[in-house]
Scaffold this active site. Structure first.
Site, PDB file in Angstrom:
ATOM      1  N   ASP A 196     -10.845  -2.172  -2.676  1.00 18.23           N
ATOM      2  CA  ASP A 196      -9.318  -2.889  -3.039  1.00 18.23           C
ATOM      3  C   ASP A 196      -8.903  -3.838  -1.758  1.00 18.23           C
ATOM      4  OD1 ASP A 196      -9.353  -0.670  -1.049  1.00 18.23           O
ATOM      5  OD2 ASP A 196      -7.688   0.215  -1.919  1.00 18.23           O
ATOM      6  N   ASP A 243      -4.856   3.692  -3.065  1.00 21.97           N
ATOM      7  CA  ASP A 243      -4.507   5.439  -3.053  1.00 21.97           C
ATOM      8  C   ASP A 243      -3.042   5.362  -3.408  1.00 21.97           C
ATOM      9  OD1 ASP A 243      -6.735   5.241  -1.707  1.00 21.97           O
ATOM     10  OD2 ASP A 243      -6.303   5.833   0.333  1.00 21.97           O
TER      11      ASP A 243
END
Ligand code: ADP
Ligand code: MG
Length: 394
Positions: A43, A181
């Protein structure tokens, strides 16, 4: 609310009243943790991730105050878990401990022109393990943002809540996490995982239809030191590898490379360690793209194999697993009815996630728990989970 939630929120309100005098006008909120099915450490490299929100996470009881005090209490903490702050003194210098997560979010709202006009008081309770790779930190950040949005009427959508949470964790807590997240927590959807391209935040909800199977999380219950510094270190290594590659090709993120292109160009990366880390970022991104295709085609076996390959890559190339979590993953691969298993989350301890056939779950938990105990002396913890929704007022 189900029975568990009713009980939990009743206790939370009672704890709120005990801490703050009464429960008049209190409102209840929830934000989920997440499990990442595949796409780890991609990410912050402009790659793809595939997480889902969980039905476990963090709950808050909150209300506005008339003055400028921010009062924070966690039922999960010890005696030092209550702290009081001032809305006019939010700078991170000199602050420490769990309250940095919610305070950092208030601070970030302030940076974006949304400083609350009054203080507030909040009690929280998480039914998700802390520091285990299921993102209790992101759930706490998204929860705080969602509380502020609702108490003060700020106009922020889920994507913005995710960005605020990430900014806060990066700049207030000094943890250089990517967006996954917070995005998974803020944008969760029941029975779906989120296929997110972190290069431009385009995303797609993919149904997680596991006919006759479930997601089972195994918690190693170890958290090795240097988790945050190890994470930040990996991020720096990838940035340096990217700098080397930029000298020979016009890319702005490792996620733009296919494995073929990486193999062609890898000689430009200065040393072997950097090369292995970059290799993981590139191949893991490719695995994630292939995994979602497999899932869409109903090929859970193919999806599971990619999960296993992801673990091997995180273990051997990216160096973020640890002996305890390797025992969990490698033992899982030998148990009948397991479609795939891998470390999930940032690493250096924490959890594995596996797809297990319904009829094999009991045996999976029994065999894995026993083997883990034999080999490490530790008790693993298991959670059978389904993808859940994003934040909500209860
Ligand atoms: P993870 O996000 O994988 O659970 P982190 O180390 O990123 O692990 O975040 C864990 C930290 O988040 C805890 O050490 C604590 O500071 C904070 N935290 C999360 N949930 C709670 C809670 N319910 N009460 C107090 N602190 C919490
Ligand atoms: Mg975290």
């Amino acid at each position: 609310m189900n029975e568990d939630e009713k009980k939990l929120t009743t206790e939370l309100k009672a704890a709120f009243a005990a801490q703050y005098g009464d429960e008049e006008g209190v409102r209840l909120f929830f934000a989920p943790g997440r499990v990442n099915l595949i796409g780890e450490h991609t990410d912050y490299n402009g790659g793809h991730v595939f997480p889902c929100a969980l039905s476990i996470g963090t709950y808050a009881a909150a209300r506005k105050r008339d003055d400028r005090k921010i009062r924070l209490f966690s039922m999960n903490g010890k005696s030092d878990s209550f702290e009081e702050f001032d809305l006019d003194d939010l700078e991170p210098a000199g602050k420490s401990g769990w309250t940095m997560y919610p305070l950092g979010v208030v601070w970030t709202f302030g940076l974006r022109g949304m400083l609350p006009e009054t203080g507030f008081e909040m009690a929280i309770y998480g039914n998700i393990p802390n520091g285990s790779g299921l993102s209790s930190s992101a759930s706490l950040e998204v929860l705080t943002g969602f509380v502020l949005k609702n108490l003060y009427g700020f106009d922020v959508d889920g994507v913005e809540l995710a960005k605020i949470g990430q900014y806060s964790e990066n700049n207030y807590n000094g943890m250089k996490c990517g967006i996954m997240d917070q995005f998974a927590s803020a944008m969760g959807k029941k029975d779906h995982a989120i296929f997110l391209d972190t290069a431009d935040l385009t995303y797609e909800y993919a149904p997680v239809k596991l006919d006759g199977m479930k997601l089972v999380i195994a918690n190693s219950r170890v958290k090795h030191q240097l988790t945050d510094s190890g994470y930040n270190d990996r991020r720096r290594t990838c940035e340096e590898a990217l700098e080397d590659l930029k000298k020979v090709t016009g890319i702005s993120a490792l996620g733009e490379l296919t494995p073929e292109k990486y193999e062609e160009l890898k000689g430009a990366i200065r040393d072997d360690d950097h090369r292995r880390k970059a290799k993981h970022a590139v191949y893991e991104n490719d695995r994630t793209i292939r995994a979602i295709k497999a899932l869409k085609a109903g090929d859970i076996e193919g999806f599971g194999k990619l999960m296993n390959e992801s673990h091997v890559s995180l273990r051997d190339d990216y160096d973020v697993s640890c002996p305890e979590v390797d025992v969990l993953a490698e033992t899982a691969w030998t148990i009948p009815g397991v479609m795939g298993a891998r470390i999930t989350g940032g690493g250096f301890g924490g959890c594995t996630v596996a797809i297990v056939r319904d009829e094999s779950i009991e045996r999976y938990i029994e065999v894995l728990g026993r083997t883990y105990k034999e080999k490490t002396g530790l008790e693993a913890e298991f959670y059978t989970v389904t993808p859940g929704d994003g934040p909500a007022e209860l």
